[in-house]
Design a protein around this motif. Structure first.
Motif, mmCIF file in Angstrom:
data_model
loop_
_atom_site.group_PDB
_atom_site.id
_atom_site.type_symbol
_atom_site.label_atom_id
_atom_site.label_comp_id
_atom_site.label_asym_id
_atom_site.label_seq_id
_atom_site.Cartn_x
_atom_site.Cartn_y
_atom_site.Cartn_z
ATOM 1 N N TRP A 157 123.471 -41.538 -58.087
ATOM 2 C CA TRP A 157 123.365 -42.820 -58.784
ATOM 3 C C TRP A 157 121.965 -42.997 -59.360
ATOM 4 O O TRP A 157 121.808 -43.497 -60.478
ATOM 5 C CB TRP A 157 123.715 -43.955 -57.835
ATOM 6 C CG TRP A 157 123.565 -45.311 -58.442
ATOM 7 C CD1 TRP A 157 124.317 -45.856 -59.439
ATOM 8 C CD2 TRP A 157 122.583 -46.277 -58.108
ATOM 9 N NE1 TRP A 157 123.858 -47.106 -59.732
ATOM 10 C CE2 TRP A 157 122.790 -47.398 -58.931
ATOM 11 C CE3 TRP A 157 121.548 -46.309 -57.174
ATOM 12 C CZ2 TRP A 157 122.012 -48.526 -58.859
ATOM 13 C CZ3 TRP A 157 120.766 -47.452 -57.110
ATOM 14 C CH2 TRP A 157 120.998 -48.529 -57.937
ATOM 15 N N SER A 158 120.948 -42.599 -58.623
ATOM 16 C CA SER A 158 119.573 -42.708 -59.108
ATOM 17 C C SER A 158 119.349 -41.839 -60.339
ATOM 18 O O SER A 158 118.718 -42.280 -61.310
ATOM 19 C CB SER A 158 118.590 -42.300 -58.010
ATOM 20 O OG SER A 158 118.724 -43.131 -56.897
ATOM 21 N N ILE A 159 119.858 -40.638 -60.316
ATOM 22 C CA ILE A 159 119.721 -39.748 -61.475
ATOM 23 C C ILE A 159 120.439 -40.336 -62.685
ATOM 24 O O ILE A 159 119.930 -40.319 -63.810
ATOM 25 C CB ILE A 159 120.241 -38.342 -61.140
ATOM 26 C CG1 ILE A 159 119.304 -37.678 -60.125
ATOM 27 C CG2 ILE A 159 120.385 -37.492 -62.396
ATOM 28 C CD1 ILE A 159 119.815 -36.378 -59.573
ATOM 29 N N TYR A 160 121.617 -40.905 -62.465
ATOM 30 C CA TYR A 160 122.374 -41.535 -63.545
ATOM 31 C C TYR A 160 121.597 -42.715 -64.140
ATOM 32 O O TYR A 160 121.528 -42.865 -65.358
ATOM 33 C CB TYR A 160 123.734 -41.996 -63.030
ATOM 34 C CG TYR A 160 124.509 -42.824 -64.027
ATOM 35 C CD1 TYR A 160 125.138 -42.228 -65.115
ATOM 36 C CD2 TYR A 160 124.587 -44.198 -63.894
ATOM 37 C CE1 TYR A 160 125.840 -42.983 -66.036
ATOM 38 C CE2 TYR A 160 125.282 -44.967 -64.805
ATOM 39 C CZ TYR A 160 125.903 -44.349 -65.869
ATOM 40 O OH TYR A 160 126.588 -45.107 -66.782
ATOM 41 N N GLU A 161 121.028 -43.546 -63.284
ATOM 42 C CA GLU A 161 120.273 -44.706 -63.765
ATOM 43 C C GLU A 161 119.030 -44.277 -64.544
ATOM 44 O O GLU A 161 118.699 -44.879 -65.567
ATOM 45 C CB GLU A 161 119.873 -45.614 -62.598
ATOM 46 C CG GLU A 161 121.033 -46.384 -62.015
ATOM 47 C CD GLU A 161 121.654 -47.367 -62.997
ATOM 48 O OE1 GLU A 161 120.920 -47.970 -63.801
ATOM 49 O OE2 GLU A 161 122.883 -47.518 -62.966
ATOM 50 N N ILE A 162 118.344 -43.249 -64.084
ATOM 51 C CA ILE A 162 117.177 -42.749 -64.807
ATOM 52 C C ILE A 162 117.595 -42.196 -66.169
ATOM 53 O O ILE A 162 116.921 -42.407 -67.179
ATOM 54 C CB ILE A 162 116.435 -41.692 -63.967
ATOM 55 C CG1 ILE A 162 115.775 -42.367 -62.767
ATOM 56 C CG2 ILE A 162 115.402 -40.951 -64.804
ATOM 57 C CD1 ILE A 162 115.218 -41.404 -61.746
ATOM 58 N N TYR A 163 118.728 -41.526 -66.227
ATOM 59 C CA TYR A 163 119.233 -41.004 -67.493
ATOM 60 C C TYR A 163 119.563 -42.147 -68.447
ATOM 61 O O TYR A 163 119.265 -42.077 -69.639
ATOM 62 C CB TYR A 163 120.475 -40.140 -67.257
ATOM 63 C CG TYR A 163 121.103 -39.650 -68.526
ATOM 64 C CD1 TYR A 163 120.574 -38.563 -69.208
ATOM 65 C CD2 TYR A 163 122.216 -40.282 -69.060
ATOM 66 C CE1 TYR A 163 121.131 -38.111 -70.387
ATOM 67 C CE2 TYR A 163 122.784 -39.851 -70.245
ATOM 68 C CZ TYR A 163 122.247 -38.762 -70.908
ATOM 69 O OH TYR A 163 122.798 -38.336 -72.070
ATOM 70 N N GLN A 164 120.181 -43.210 -67.934
ATOM 71 C CA GLN A 164 120.548 -44.347 -68.776
ATOM 72 C C GLN A 164 119.323 -45.049 -69.359
ATOM 73 O O GLN A 164 119.377 -45.578 -70.461
ATOM 74 C CB GLN A 164 121.389 -45.354 -67.986
ATOM 75 C CG GLN A 164 122.791 -44.876 -67.703
ATOM 76 C CD GLN A 164 123.589 -44.638 -68.973
ATOM 77 O OE1 GLN A 164 123.461 -45.362 -69.955
ATOM 78 N NE2 GLN A 164 124.410 -43.610 -68.959
ATOM 79 N N GLY A 219 116.540 -43.607 -70.255
ATOM 80 C CA GLY A 219 116.021 -42.767 -71.337
ATOM 81 C C GLY A 219 116.978 -42.605 -72.499
ATOM 82 O O GLY A 219 116.578 -42.227 -73.591
ATOM 83 N N HIS A 220 118.266 -42.865 -72.287
ATOM 84 C CA HIS A 220 119.281 -42.678 -73.330
ATOM 85 C C HIS A 220 120.162 -43.926 -73.408
ATOM 86 O O HIS A 220 121.291 -43.913 -72.917
ATOM 87 C CB HIS A 220 120.147 -41.452 -73.025
ATOM 88 C CG HIS A 220 119.377 -40.184 -72.951
ATOM 89 N ND1 HIS A 220 118.784 -39.748 -71.803
ATOM 90 C CD2 HIS A 220 119.092 -39.262 -73.899
ATOM 91 C CE1 HIS A 220 118.181 -38.594 -72.045
ATOM 92 N NE2 HIS A 220 118.338 -38.289 -73.303
#
Length: 96
Positions: free
Chosen positions: A80-87, A89-90
């Motif tokens: 979930w943390s990786i997904y939120e960081i991706y969101q 930036g994109h």
């Protein structure tokens, strides 16, 4: 004290405790649960230098299930943390 947002400060504190100390504590609890039960026995033969070595035979089923749940929660939090960081930036494109 109007320049301090107490609502935001409270949210940061709680999230920091959960993610900063809670996830490592949950991981440690999973390791502890994995170690429960009769899981060690003496090897059939002694080592070359005379001391006995331990072999892994298995732990309790409840400990394995609890450990798996703890590890899955930690893994889900990391995903979930990786997904939120991706969101961040994109961002999604604006619809017309």
């Amino acid at each position: 004290m109007s320049w301090i947002n107490l609502s935001a400060l409270w949210k940061i504190l709680v999230f920091g405790l959960v993610a900063g100390a809670g996830l490592p504590a949950l991981f440690a609890g999973g390791l502890y649960a994995l170690s429960l039960g009769p899981h060690r026995a003496r090897a059939a033969t002694a080592g070359a230098d005379g001391d006995d070595s331990d072999v892994l035979l298995g732990g309790s089923i409840a400990g394995i299930v609890i450990a798996a749940l703890c590890f899955l929660i930690v893994l889900a939090a990391v995903g979930w943390s990786i997904y939120e960081i991706y969101q961040i930036g994109h961002p999604a494109p604006a619809k017309k």
